[in-house]
Design a protein around this motif. Structure first.
Motif, PDB file in Angstrom:
ATOM      1  N   LEU A  34       0.828  -1.205   0.000  1.00  0.00           N
ATOM      2  CA  LEU A  34       0.000   0.000   0.000  1.00  0.00           C
ATOM      3  C   LEU A  34       0.863   1.257   0.000  1.00  0.00           C
ATOM      4  O   LEU A  34       0.371   2.349  -0.293  1.00  0.00           O
ATOM      5  CB  LEU A  34      -0.939   0.017   1.212  1.00  0.00           C
ATOM      6  CG  LEU A  34      -1.973  -1.093   1.272  1.00  0.00           C
ATOM      7  CD1 LEU A  34      -2.767  -1.013   2.570  1.00  0.00           C
ATOM      8  CD2 LEU A  34      -2.895  -1.054   0.074  1.00  0.00           C
ATOM      9  N   ASP A  35       2.128   1.112   0.358  1.00  0.00           N
ATOM     10  CA  ASP A  35       3.059   2.247   0.397  1.00  0.00           C
ATOM     11  C   ASP A  35       3.609   2.523  -1.001  1.00  0.00           C
ATOM     12  O   ASP A  35       3.985   1.598  -1.727  1.00  0.00           O
ATOM     13  CB  ASP A  35       4.207   1.953   1.362  1.00  0.00           C
ATOM     14  CG  ASP A  35       3.735   1.873   2.802  1.00  0.00           C
ATOM     15  OD1 ASP A  35       3.302   2.903   3.329  1.00  0.00           O
ATOM     16  OD2 ASP A  35       3.794   0.767   3.384  1.00  0.00           O
ATOM     17  N   GLN A  36       3.678   3.788  -1.359  1.00  0.00           N
ATOM     18  CA  GLN A  36       4.104   4.177  -2.704  1.00  0.00           C
ATOM     19  C   GLN A  36       5.502   3.668  -3.036  1.00  0.00           C
ATOM     20  O   GLN A  36       5.762   3.246  -4.161  1.00  0.00           O
ATOM     21  CB  GLN A  36       4.046   5.708  -2.856  1.00  0.00           C
ATOM     22  CG  GLN A  36       4.231   6.156  -4.284  1.00  0.00           C
ATOM     23  CD  GLN A  36       3.127   5.656  -5.199  1.00  0.00           C
ATOM     24  OE1 GLN A  36       1.943   5.820  -4.910  1.00  0.00           O
ATOM     25  NE2 GLN A  36       3.495   5.046  -6.307  1.00  0.00           N
ATOM     26  N   ARG A  37       6.417   3.687  -2.085  1.00  0.00           N
ATOM     27  CA  ARG A  37       7.787   3.223  -2.352  1.00  0.00           C
ATOM     28  C   ARG A  37       7.809   1.754  -2.752  1.00  0.00           C
ATOM     29  O   ARG A  37       8.545   1.356  -3.656  1.00  0.00           O
ATOM     30  CB  ARG A  37       8.684   3.468  -1.139  1.00  0.00           C
ATOM     31  CG  ARG A  37       8.994   4.939  -0.950  1.00  0.00           C
ATOM     32  CD  ARG A  37       9.738   5.237   0.324  1.00  0.00           C
ATOM     33  NE  ARG A  37      10.914   4.403   0.508  1.00  0.00           N
ATOM     34  CZ  ARG A  37      11.437   4.122   1.694  1.00  0.00           C
ATOM     35  NH1 ARG A  37      10.898   4.599   2.803  1.00  0.00           N
ATOM     36  NH2 ARG A  37      12.507   3.368   1.790  1.00  0.00           N
ATOM     37  N   LEU A  43       6.208  -2.279  -9.294  1.00  0.00           N
ATOM     38  CA  LEU A  43       5.621  -1.995 -10.601  1.00  0.00           C
ATOM     39  C   LEU A  43       6.648  -1.669 -11.675  1.00  0.00           C
ATOM     40  O   LEU A  43       6.319  -1.652 -12.852  1.00  0.00           O
ATOM     41  CB  LEU A  43       4.587  -0.869 -10.481  1.00  0.00           C
ATOM     42  CG  LEU A  43       3.410  -1.190  -9.559  1.00  0.00           C
ATOM     43  CD1 LEU A  43       2.465  -0.006  -9.454  1.00  0.00           C
ATOM     44  CD2 LEU A  43       2.670  -2.430 -10.018  1.00  0.00           C
ATOM     45  N   ARG A  44       7.893  -1.453 -11.284  1.00  0.00           N
ATOM     46  CA  ARG A  44       8.908  -1.185 -12.315  1.00  0.00           C
ATOM     47  C   ARG A  44       9.422  -2.467 -12.958  1.00  0.00           C
ATOM     48  O   ARG A  44      10.177  -2.418 -13.915  1.00  0.00           O
ATOM     49  CB  ARG A  44      10.041  -0.341 -11.747  1.00  0.00           C
ATOM     50  CG  ARG A  44      11.071  -1.061 -10.925  1.00  0.00           C
ATOM     51  CD  ARG A  44      12.251  -0.166 -10.554  1.00  0.00           C
ATOM     52  NE  ARG A  44      11.775   1.127 -10.135  1.00  0.00           N
ATOM     53  CZ  ARG A  44      12.030   1.695  -8.978  1.00  0.00           C
ATOM     54  NH1 ARG A  44      12.810   1.120  -8.127  1.00  0.00           N
ATOM     55  NH2 ARG A  44      11.525   2.849  -8.662  1.00  0.00           N
ATOM     56  N   THR A  45       9.015  -3.622 -12.458  1.00  0.00           N
ATOM     57  CA  THR A  45       9.488  -4.885 -13.031  1.00  0.00           C
ATOM     58  C   THR A  45       8.568  -5.337 -14.161  1.00  0.00           C
ATOM     59  O   THR A  45       7.337  -5.204 -14.073  1.00  0.00           O
ATOM     60  CB  THR A  45       9.560  -6.000 -11.970  1.00  0.00           C
ATOM     61  OG1 THR A  45       8.243  -6.298 -11.524  1.00  0.00           O
ATOM     62  CG2 THR A  45      10.421  -5.593 -10.776  1.00  0.00           C
ATOM     63  N   SER A  78       2.019  -9.056  -3.882  1.00  0.00           N
ATOM     64  CA  SER A  78       0.602  -9.287  -4.220  1.00  0.00           C
ATOM     65  C   SER A  78      -0.234  -8.046  -3.936  1.00  0.00           C
ATOM     66  O   SER A  78      -1.129  -7.702  -4.712  1.00  0.00           O
ATOM     67  CB  SER A  78       0.054 -10.494  -3.471  1.00  0.00           C
ATOM     68  OG  SER A  78       0.118 -10.302  -2.071  1.00  0.00           O
ATOM     69  N   VAL A  79       0.063  -7.352  -2.866  1.00  0.00           N
ATOM     70  CA  VAL A  79      -0.697  -6.152  -2.503  1.00  0.00           C
ATOM     71  C   VAL A  79      -0.516  -5.060  -3.556  1.00  0.00           C
ATOM     72  O   VAL A  79      -1.488  -4.469  -4.042  1.00  0.00           O
ATOM     73  CB  VAL A  79      -0.289  -5.642  -1.106  1.00  0.00           C
ATOM     74  CG1 VAL A  79      -0.955  -4.310  -0.788  1.00  0.00           C
ATOM     75  CG2 VAL A  79      -0.625  -6.681  -0.037  1.00  0.00           C
ATOM     76  N   ALA A  80       0.730  -4.798  -3.941  1.00  0.00           N
ATOM     77  CA  ALA A  80       1.001  -3.755  -4.936  1.00  0.00           C
ATOM     78  C   ALA A  80       0.340  -4.076  -6.274  1.00  0.00           C
ATOM     79  O   ALA A  80      -0.273  -3.209  -6.908  1.00  0.00           O
ATOM     80  CB  ALA A  80       2.506  -3.575  -5.107  1.00  0.00           C
ATOM     81  N   VAL A  81       0.433  -5.335  -6.691  1.00  0.00           N
ATOM     82  CA  VAL A  81      -0.145  -5.757  -7.966  1.00  0.00           C
ATOM     83  C   VAL A  81      -1.669  -5.647  -7.930  1.00  0.00           C
ATOM     84  O   VAL A  81      -2.290  -5.143  -8.873  1.00  0.00           O
ATOM     85  CB  VAL A  81       0.321  -7.187  -8.303  1.00  0.00           C
ATOM     86  CG1 VAL A  81      -0.522  -7.813  -9.382  1.00  0.00           C
ATOM     87  CG2 VAL A  81       1.790  -7.186  -8.700  1.00  0.00           C
ATOM     88  N   VAL A  82      -2.278  -6.108  -6.873  1.00  0.00           N
ATOM     89  CA  VAL A  82      -3.742  -6.056  -6.755  1.00  0.00           C
ATOM     90  C   VAL A  82      -4.228  -4.609  -6.733  1.00  0.00           C
ATOM     91  O   VAL A  82      -5.219  -4.274  -7.393  1.00  0.00           O
ATOM     92  CB  VAL A  82      -4.218  -6.811  -5.490  1.00  0.00           C
ATOM     93  CG1 VAL A  82      -5.652  -6.466  -5.143  1.00  0.00           C
ATOM     94  CG2 VAL A  82      -4.056  -8.300  -5.683  1.00  0.00           C
ATOM     95  N   GLU A  83      -3.546  -3.758  -6.009  1.00  0.00           N
ATOM     96  CA  GLU A  83      -3.960  -2.357  -5.945  1.00  0.00           C
ATOM     97  C   GLU A  83      -3.923  -1.715  -7.328  1.00  0.00           C
ATOM     98  O   GLU A  83      -4.836  -0.983  -7.703  1.00  0.00           O
ATOM     99  CB  GLU A  83      -3.095  -1.581  -4.957  1.00  0.00           C
ATOM    100  CG  GLU A  83      -3.360  -1.933  -3.508  1.00  0.00           C
ATOM    101  CD  GLU A  83      -4.775  -1.580  -3.062  1.00  0.00           C
ATOM    102  OE1 GLU A  83      -5.291  -0.501  -3.424  1.00  0.00           O
ATOM    103  OE2 GLU A  83      -5.381  -2.406  -2.344  1.00  0.00           O
TER     104      GLU A  83
END
Length: 108
Positions: A34-37, A43-45, A78-83
């Motif tokens: 959930l954190d932008q960093r 997401l850069r991969t 998984s959290v970053a991808v789902v968001e």
């Protein structure tokens, strides 16, 4: 199966373990997807972008289905991808409900 047990029943599941794990970066370890960093790192991969594309395609094709996305710890990849996938689907007019089952497990 991640470190917190088997996922709940889903129609289709996507494995986010193919993405480089931000947990290995000490500066990101205590954060979540959930954190932008962490989102920026994930997401850069190319693997993350491909996985998001596949999730969004599935969501558009079968909007009533429950889609699962998992990784080992359930806090970063998984959290970053789902968001990101949920953001795209919502922008397309779909109603999306997100639950991050393991996001607070194993926090130090």
């Amino acid at each position: 199966k991640g470190k917190h047990g088997a996922p709940p029943p889903v129609v289709v599941a996507f494995n986010a373990c193919v993405i480089r794990n931000p947990h290995r970066n000490v500066a990101l370890r205590s954060l979540t997807g959930l954190d932008q960093r962490v989102q920026d790192e994930v997401l850069r991969t190319p693997e993350a972008r491909d996985l998001i594309r596949r999730i969004v395609t599935q969501g558009r094709a079968a909007p009533e289905e429950t889609i699962g996305v998992y990784c080992y710890g359930g806090r970063h990849r998984s959290v970053a991808v789902v968001e990101q996938a949920a953001r795209i689907l919502r922008n397309d007019g779909f109603e999306v409900n997100v639950t991050h089952r393991d996001i607070n497990k194993g926090r130090k």
